[in-house]
Write a protein that holds these residues in place. Structure first.
Motif, PDB file in Angstrom:
ATOM      1  N   LEU A 181      -5.749  -2.392   9.062  1.00 55.91           N
ATOM      2  CA  LEU A 181      -5.212  -3.634   9.590  1.00 55.91           C
ATOM      3  C   LEU A 181      -4.900  -4.627   8.472  1.00 55.91           C
ATOM      4  CD1 LEU A 181      -7.375  -4.219  12.788  1.00 55.91           C
ATOM      5  CD2 LEU A 181      -4.938  -3.686  12.689  1.00 55.91           C
ATOM      6  N   PHE A 182      -5.799  -4.726   7.515  1.00 54.97           N
ATOM      7  CA  PHE A 182      -5.583  -5.683   6.434  1.00 54.97           C
ATOM      8  C   PHE A 182      -4.350  -5.324   5.608  1.00 54.97           C
ATOM      9  CE2 PHE A 182      -6.223  -7.433   2.188  1.00 54.97           C
ATOM     10  CZ  PHE A 182      -6.522  -8.755   2.480  1.00 54.97           C
ATOM     11  N   LEU A 183      -4.129  -4.041   5.412  1.00 54.42           N
ATOM     12  CA  LEU A 183      -3.024  -3.605   4.559  1.00 54.42           C
ATOM     13  C   LEU A 183      -1.712  -3.410   5.304  1.00 54.42           C
ATOM     14  CD1 LEU A 183      -4.822  -1.008   2.252  1.00 54.42           C
ATOM     15  CD2 LEU A 183      -4.128  -3.348   1.688  1.00 54.42           C
ATOM     16  N   SER A 232       0.839  -1.198   0.000  1.00 49.37           N
ATOM     17  CA  SER A 232       0.000   0.000   0.000  1.00 49.37           C
ATOM     18  C   SER A 232       0.872   1.245   0.000  1.00 49.37           C
ATOM     19  CB  SER A 232      -0.905   0.002   1.230  1.00 49.37           C
ATOM     20  OG  SER A 232      -1.500   1.259   1.429  1.00 49.37           O
ATOM     21  N   GLN A 233       0.622   2.139  -0.975  1.00 53.05           N
ATOM     22  CA  GLN A 233       1.334   3.421  -0.987  1.00 53.05           C
ATOM     23  C   GLN A 233       0.916   4.297   0.191  1.00 53.05           C
ATOM     24  OE1 GLN A 233       0.930   5.475  -4.708  1.00 53.05           O
ATOM     25  NE2 GLN A 233       2.078   3.936  -5.882  1.00 53.05           N
ATOM     26  N   ARG A 234      -0.359   4.279   0.501  1.00 47.16           N
ATOM     27  CA  ARG A 234      -0.879   5.140   1.570  1.00 47.16           C
ATOM     28  C   ARG A 234      -0.278   4.795   2.929  1.00 47.16           C
ATOM     29  NH1 ARG A 234      -7.164   4.960   3.701  1.00 47.16           N
ATOM     30  NH2 ARG A 234      -6.931   6.448   5.436  1.00 47.16           N
ATOM     31  N   PHE A 235      -0.254   3.520   3.267  1.00 43.86           N
ATOM     32  CA  PHE A 235       0.252   3.104   4.573  1.00 43.86           C
ATOM     33  C   PHE A 235       1.733   2.758   4.556  1.00 43.86           C
ATOM     34  CE2 PHE A 235      -4.319   1.933   4.672  1.00 43.86           C
ATOM     35  CZ  PHE A 235      -4.707   2.788   5.690  1.00 43.86           C
ATOM     36  N   LYS A 236       2.340   2.835   3.344  1.00 33.82           N
ATOM     37  CA  LYS A 236       3.764   2.517   3.205  1.00 33.82           C
ATOM     38  C   LYS A 236       4.071   1.159   3.838  1.00 33.82           C
ATOM     39  CE  LYS A 236       5.277   7.345   3.058  1.00 33.82           C
ATOM     40  NZ  LYS A 236       3.910   7.874   2.935  1.00 33.82           N
ATOM     41  N   SER A 237       3.269   0.179   3.462  1.00 31.75           N
ATOM     42  CA  SER A 237       3.383  -1.146   4.060  1.00 31.75           C
ATOM     43  C   SER A 237       3.410  -2.215   2.986  1.00 31.75           C
ATOM     44  CB  SER A 237       2.202  -1.402   5.006  1.00 31.75           C
ATOM     45  OG  SER A 237       0.976  -1.349   4.290  1.00 31.75           O
ATOM     46  N   SER A 238       3.956  -3.349   3.358  1.00 32.06           N
ATOM     47  CA  SER A 238       3.983  -4.501   2.475  1.00 32.06           C
ATOM     48  C   SER A 238       3.795  -5.743   3.328  1.00 32.06           C
ATOM     49  CB  SER A 238       5.312  -4.567   1.717  1.00 32.06           C
ATOM     50  OG  SER A 238       5.332  -5.677   0.846  1.00 32.06           O
ATOM     51  N   VAL A 239       2.718  -6.474   3.064  1.00 31.30           N
ATOM     52  CA  VAL A 239       2.394  -7.643   3.883  1.00 31.30           C
ATOM     53  C   VAL A 239       2.080  -8.836   2.996  1.00 31.30           C
ATOM     54  CG1 VAL A 239       1.546  -6.323   5.852  1.00 31.30           C
ATOM     55  CG2 VAL A 239      -0.017  -6.897   3.995  1.00 31.30           C
ATOM     56  N   TYR A 240       2.166 -10.018   3.562  1.00 27.11           N
ATOM     57  CA  TYR A 240       1.820 -11.240   2.846  1.00 27.11           C
ATOM     58  C   TYR A 240       0.385 -11.637   3.174  1.00 27.11           C
ATOM     59  CZ  TYR A 240       6.791 -11.960   1.816  1.00 27.11           C
ATOM     60  OH  TYR A 240       8.074 -11.826   1.376  1.00 27.11           O
ATOM     61  N   ARG A 241      -0.359 -12.012   2.169  1.00 30.37           N
ATOM     62  CA  ARG A 241      -1.739 -12.429   2.357  1.00 30.37           C
ATOM     63  C   ARG A 241      -2.028 -13.663   1.497  1.00 30.37           C
ATOM     64  NH1 ARG A 241      -1.212  -9.914   6.198  1.00 30.37           N
ATOM     65  NH2 ARG A 241      -2.106  -7.883   6.724  1.00 30.37           N
TER      66      ARG A 241
END
Length: 432
Positions: free
Chosen positions: A168-170, A94-103
């Motif tokens: 939370l999801f992102l 996510s660009q907005r949250f500056k996050s990278s997660v595995y799903r």
């Protein structure tokens, strides 16, 4: 920030509590998330919707503003192998949250179900179908594209984009959020809160008794004044041998009858003090005790729910591995194949339990801080108690002092041989 697949339970928990709290008692995603009744009217808050004040029926977003809310990438990561089979996972950035997660796909399924439950009157995009037997790379790539479209539509939807569930999801990625010594901190925090609760419970008990004594004192003062009034209103004739004291007795009765007004006022002041202590001291102690009790309940749910289920899943996994080894030595192809499938399922269960445990600890970490934010309430409670005592005694002292001259009149009759008692201060001696 990277992490592993999302625990299916954080999403329904957010829908249930409108905040980050895991529902450790829920079943795996196949049974569907369990959430409480959540109203969607919160989404109609003008601050959330950013509606123009002039006409609440108009949506004030342009296409460019919606697209600028966020851009989410969904990419396949190298296939992760279990003991026997492969798992398809996606990296969601996510660009907005500056996050990278595995799903995993199941994480999207749970997220989709909770959105439908929480926003039943909103446009929730559909998910691509689940994998079918013999799914090839073309199917997997098509599903990746569909998941990307889904999450971008959700991330740019006005009410969805402002909901904590999306964040939370992102961004939530299990243990990445937690300090390394989280288990030790949890044990220390639980012990501290238990001790604080026990002390505040005793304080509340004593505060209740103090307030109750003030109210009982008010009732006693009122009865005391009524008895003085009854004595002053007595119409029993004076015997002839006491005729010399007729005027003294008449004056005395009149004075006693008048004292009931002051004692009624004293009773009122005492009752006010008792009520003030109940409202300003006892109720604030009850409020803080309710908060501490909810924390204790949360700790108990964590241990009996998430932690216990995680340990049980690990135990079952160990039994399956031993069965697998026995079947392999016995060369029973059908048994081996069935056990392979069961072990892969159990791997998923363990991963879910592990992530659920991480999320539960994350929530406990947040709730512990919330309890500590409330701790300064102690000074407010003590301040209210001290002020109640000062104000109550000050007001009653004034009434007692106003009563003193009237008591002196009882001893000032023409035939009186009594003198009013003097206070220690008037005699110039210490009362002790």
């Amino acid at each position: 920030m990277t992490g592993r697949a999302m625990d299916p339970l954080p999403s329904p928990a957010v829908a249930a509590a409108a905040e980050a709290e895991a529902d450790e008692e829920a079943d795996p995603p196949a049974t569907g998330p369990r959430t409480s009744q959540v109203t969607e009217w919160r989404a109609l808050d003008p601050g959330r919707m950013q509606m123009p004040q002039g006409n609440p029926l108009l949506l004030s977003y342009t296409l460019q503003e919606l697209l600028a809310k966020d851009t989410v990438q969904v990419e396949l990561i190298p296939e992760k192998k279990g003991l026997f089979l492969k798992h398809v996972e996606y990296e969601v950035s996510s660009q907005r949250f500056k996050s990278s997660v595995y799903r995993r796909y199941n994480d999207f399924v749970v997220f989709h179900e909770v959105l439908l439950h929480k926003f039943p009157y909103r446009m929730v995009p559909a998910l691509p179908p689940k994998r079918v037997l013999g799914a090839d790379r073309e199917f997997i790539e098509g599903r990746r594209r569909a998941l990307k479209r889904f999450i971008n539509l959700v991330a740019r939807h006005p009410p969805f984009s402002e909901d904590v569930l999306l964040k939370l999801f992102l961004s939530f990625s299990g243990s990445d959020f937690l300090p390394a010594d989280i288990q030790t901190q949890f044990a220390m925090s639980r012990e501290l809160i238990r001790n604080v609760y026990n002390s505040f419970y005793k304080l509340r008990d004593r505060a209740e008794r103090i307030a109750s004594r003030a109210i009982d004192n008010a009732a006693d003062l009122l009865i005391f004044g009524k008895e003085l009034s009854a004595l002053g209103s007595d119409t029993t004739p004076l015997p002839s041998w006491a005729a010399l004291h007729l005027s003294t007795w008449g004056s005395l009765k009149q004075a006693l009858k008048g004292l009931s007004v002051e004692f009624a006022l004293l009773a009122d002041k005492a009752a006010q003090q008792g009520k003030k202590e109940e409202n300003d001291v006892v109720e604030k102690l009850n409020l803080f005790l309710d908060l501490l009790q909810s924390y204790k309940d949360l700790c108990e749910r964590h241990e009996k729910g998430v932690l216990h289920k995680h340990q049980r899943a690990l135990h079952k996994y160990g039994l399956m591995k031993r069965q697998m080894m026995s079947a392999a030595h016995g060369r029973e192809p059908e048994s081996v194949e069935q056990l392979e499938s069961r072990i892969v399922e159990q791997e998923n269960v363990i991963q879910t339990m592990e992530l659920r445990n991480y999320f539960s600890l994350y929530c406990l970490h947040q709730e512990t801080q919330l309890v500590h934010v409330y701790l300064p309430l102690t000074s407010h409670i003590l301040g209210a108690f001290v002020n109640s005592q000062i104000q109550g005694h000050k007001e009653m002292s004034k009434v007692w002092n106003d009563l003193k001259p009237k008591l002196s009149c009882l001893f000032a009759g023409p035939h009186s041989v009594l003198t009013p008692p003097r206070s220690p201060q008037e005699d110039g001696v210490c009362p002790h």
